[in-house]
Design an enzyme around this catalytic site. Structure first.
Site, PDB file in Angstrom:
ATOM      1  N   CYS A 189     -19.998   9.085  93.160  1.00 26.02           N
ATOM      2  CA  CYS A 189     -19.770  10.244  94.034  1.00 26.02           C
ATOM      3  C   CYS A 189     -20.346  11.416  93.266  1.00 26.02           C
ATOM      4  O   CYS A 189     -20.095  11.556  92.061  1.00 26.02           O
ATOM      5  CB  CYS A 189     -18.295  10.440  94.325  1.00 26.02           C
ATOM      6  N   THR A 190     -21.110  12.256  93.931  1.00 29.23           N
ATOM      7  CA  THR A 190     -21.854  13.284  93.205  1.00 29.23           C
ATOM      8  C   THR A 190     -20.965  14.320  92.537  1.00 29.23           C
ATOM      9  O   THR A 190     -21.432  15.064  91.676  1.00 29.23           O
ATOM     10  CB  THR A 190     -22.870  13.976  94.136  1.00 29.23           C
ATOM     11  N   GLU A 191     -19.674  14.357  92.901  1.00 30.22           N
ATOM     12  CA  GLU A 191     -18.759  15.295  92.228  1.00 30.22           C
ATOM     13  C   GLU A 191     -18.123  14.731  90.958  1.00 30.22           C
ATOM     14  O   GLU A 191     -17.599  15.499  90.143  1.00 30.22           O
ATOM     15  CB  GLU A 191     -17.629  15.713  93.183  1.00 30.22           C
ATOM     16  N   MET A 199     -22.558  18.750 100.456  1.00 29.55           N
ATOM     17  CA  MET A 199     -21.590  17.647 100.641  1.00 29.55           C
ATOM     18  C   MET A 199     -21.109  17.110  99.292  1.00 29.55           C
ATOM     19  O   MET A 199     -21.407  15.976  98.932  1.00 29.55           O
ATOM     20  CB  MET A 199     -22.249  16.531 101.477  1.00 29.55           C
ATOM     21  N   THR A 211     -25.570  13.199  98.304  1.00 24.81           N
ATOM     22  CA  THR A 211     -24.222  12.642  98.318  1.00 24.81           C
ATOM     23  C   THR A 211     -24.355  11.134  98.400  1.00 24.81           C
ATOM     24  O   THR A 211     -25.263  10.631  99.082  1.00 24.81           O
ATOM     25  CB  THR A 211     -23.407  13.157  99.533  1.00 24.81           C
ATOM     26  N   THR A 263     -21.815   9.007  99.586  1.00 22.66           N
ATOM     27  CA  THR A 263     -21.123   8.501 100.769  1.00 22.66           C
ATOM     28  C   THR A 263     -21.981   8.564 102.026  1.00 22.66           C
ATOM     29  O   THR A 263     -22.008   7.618 102.824  1.00 22.66           O
ATOM     30  CB  THR A 263     -19.818   9.284 101.003  1.00 22.66           C
TER      31      THR A 263
END
Length: 230
Positions: free
Chosen positions: A197-199, A10, A83, A85
């Site tokens: 956000c992990t991205e 995710m 993640t 979220t």
């Protein structure tokens, strides 16, 4: 060494960062050929994202409940949701298993408090920036004041996450958008900014800005290493 349960996918882009960071952390601590004991369940993010957009958080949580049960059955001693979220459904997922959850907001808050940060900016998906499950936890449980971008900037941050970063696209124009927003949060009084956000850490690094940034993926992974070796 305890076995880490990781609910990933995710997106899978950030899950690769988790896997590398956790294993590098174990090797740094133990040396030699050591690597992490880990049970990874990677979901299909398209299914989760559709439910997010529909506002069907309960059903999205059901997907993660199933994933949590799988890593528990595989021998995980604790689990983490890879993640920010989807920590919206953390309580629902944690209730489905008997092993504890290592919560990403708590690990981030502990690092902020250790560094003396009392007011922080938060970047993340629209859900994370708008809703209270993350920033409310930082304030209520940890006493940290949280600032978020205005609606237009939130829309930009959210779009770049889903349309670019989750799909492995790293664009310098988008980096400049994020840096402008980070600077704005600092002007409003943020002592630091959470890359919530992990991205986002795929796009923004500390070397890009003088404002301290906190990579939740790296912090969460480091906390998992500490817990696994405790």
């Amino acid at each position: 060494m305890k076995t880490i349960g990781l609910l990933g996918g995710m997106s899978w882009e950030s899950t690769t960062s988790y896997y590398k960071a956790i294993n590098c952390g174990i090797k740094e601590q133990l040396g030699g050929l050591h690597s992490a004991k880990m049970a990874l369940f990677s979901v299909d993010f398209a299914e989760v994202e559709t439910l997010q957009q529909q506002g069907d958080w309960h059903q999205a949580g059901v997907i993660l409940e199933q994933a949590a049960r799988a890593v528990e059955a595989a021998g995980a001693d604790f689990f983490m949701i890879g993640t920010n979220t989807m920590h919206k459904v953390a309580q629902q997922v944690e209730a489905a298993v008997s092993i504890p959850l290592l919560h990403i907001a708590d690990t981030t808050a502990e690092q902020l408090k250790a560094d003396g940060i009392e007011t922080v900016g938060l970047l993340g998906t629209r859900f994370t920036m708008e809703q209270d499950f993350y920033k409310g936890r930082l304030t209520a449980q940890h006493g940290i004041r949280v600032l978020v971008p205005d609606a237009a900037d939130q829309a930009s941050v959210h779009r770049i996450i889903y349309d670019e970063l989750c799909q492995g696209q790293i664009n310098d124009d988008s980096r400049q958008v994020y840096l402008k927003i980070i600077a704005s949060l600092a002007e409003q009084g943020a002592q630091a900014v959470i890359l919530g956000c992990t991205e986002i850490a795929l796009l923004i690094r500390q070397s890009d800005t003088s404002v301290p940034v906190y990579d939740t993926t790296a912090i969460h992974a480091a906390a998992a290493v500490d817990l696994a070796l405790s």
